[in-house]
Design an enzyme around this catalytic site. Structure first.
Site, PDB file in Angstrom:
ATOM      1  N   ASP A  14       0.798  -1.231   0.000  1.00  0.00           N
ATOM      2  CA  ASP A  14       0.000   0.000   0.000  1.00  0.00           C
ATOM      3  C   ASP A  14       0.835   1.288   0.000  1.00  0.00           C
ATOM      4  O   ASP A  14       0.627   2.180   0.833  1.00  0.00           O
ATOM      5  CB  ASP A  14      -0.959   0.001   1.197  1.00  0.00           C
ATOM      6  CG  ASP A  14      -1.987  -1.117   1.107  1.00  0.00           C
ATOM      7  OD1 ASP A  14      -2.005  -1.855   0.095  1.00  0.00           O
ATOM      8  OD2 ASP A  14      -2.774  -1.271   2.062  1.00  0.00           O
ATOM      9  N   LYS A 112      -6.826  -4.655  -3.536  1.00  0.00           N
ATOM     10  CA  LYS A 112      -7.610  -5.264  -2.457  1.00  0.00           C
ATOM     11  C   LYS A 112      -8.568  -4.234  -1.874  1.00  0.00           C
ATOM     12  O   LYS A 112      -8.354  -3.037  -1.988  1.00  0.00           O
ATOM     13  CB  LYS A 112      -6.695  -5.825  -1.367  1.00  0.00           C
ATOM     14  CG  LYS A 112      -5.777  -4.804  -0.720  1.00  0.00           C
ATOM     15  CD  LYS A 112      -4.798  -5.471   0.232  1.00  0.00           C
ATOM     16  CE  LYS A 112      -3.876  -4.478   0.891  1.00  0.00           C
ATOM     17  NZ  LYS A 112      -4.539  -3.513   1.788  1.00  0.00           N
ATOM     18  N   CYS A 157      -2.128  -3.453   7.593  1.00  0.00           N
ATOM     19  CA  CYS A 157      -2.018  -4.268   6.384  1.00  0.00           C
ATOM     20  C   CYS A 157      -0.723  -5.067   6.319  1.00  0.00           C
ATOM     21  O   CYS A 157      -0.723  -6.195   5.818  1.00  0.00           O
ATOM     22  CB  CYS A 157      -2.213  -3.392   5.148  1.00  0.00           C
ATOM     23  SG  CYS A 157      -3.899  -2.715   5.055  1.00  0.00           S
TER      24      CYS A 157
END
Length: 208
Positions: A14, A112, A157
């Protein structure tokens, strides 16, 4: 530590403007990991990126729950869900990969969190801990067995990717200095405790 170019991969989580200073869900000093990320990427033949990618009205947005505030929790059908400011909206500037990233040999970009009714912290499973993203199958088919994980955020994450990867029989190592946390109350301590219980190693980029 020796990198096996045949079976090791770098998993970068990310690296998007919305998680950097000035972004919708800014992680403190998130942009400061970019030099380390580039140095790491040069060492690995296999590099995989994840990209948070949410539709409007996503279940994880506080704005989707009238009266709810960011960083509080609700009970979703799949369990506890932290509520966040709206972030990484599909095709928005904040959802793009960070423009400073220069990793031309990236092999895969995994999006995602695109299902409106379920969040997805982990690169492997949605937050129901059942629905797969497809990453495990990709890694198995490519013969990739050990993952070095870095990115944002350490206590969400990155954490859940390392946990799920370990449970799916991959060896996962977290490059701690190439991560930054959201740092909600107790979240970093809980992450460190989880890693210790699962034997997820926390290492420094200088060890590679």
């Amino acid at each position: 530590m020796h990198i096996n170019q045949s079976t090791d991969a770098l998993l970068l989580i990310d690296l998007q403007p919305d998680f950097m200073p000035g972004g919708a869900l800014a992680v403190t000093d998130g942009d400061q990991i970019l030099p380390a990320v580039h140095q790491l990427a040069e060492k690995f033949q296999h590099v995989i990126l994840t990209q948070d990618w949410h539709p409007e009205g996503h279940i994880s947005f506080a704005s989707s729950h009238p009266g709810a505030a960011p960083f509080t929790q609700i009970h979703a059908p799949y369990g506890a869900q932290t509520l966040w400011p709206d972030h990484c909206l599909i095709d928005s500037p904040g959802a793009q990969l960070h423009p400073a990233l220069r990793i031309p040999h990236v092999e895969m970009i995994l999006r995602k969190g695109f299902r409106k009714e379920i969040d997805s912290y982990s690169a492997f499973l949605e937050n129901d801990h059942i629905t797969p993203t497809g990453l495990a199958g990709y890694l198995h088919e490519r013969g990739l067995k050990r993952l070095f994980i870095a990115g944002l955020a350490y206590d969400f994450c990155v954490r859940y990717s390392a946990e799920d990867g370990t449970r799916l029989s991959f060896e996962c190592l977290v490059l701690e200095d190439a991560c930054r946390p959201v740092a909600l109350p107790h979240s970093v301590d809980e992450t460190n405790h989880s890693f210790a219980s699962l034997d997820v190693r926390r290492i420094a980029t200088a060890s590679l």
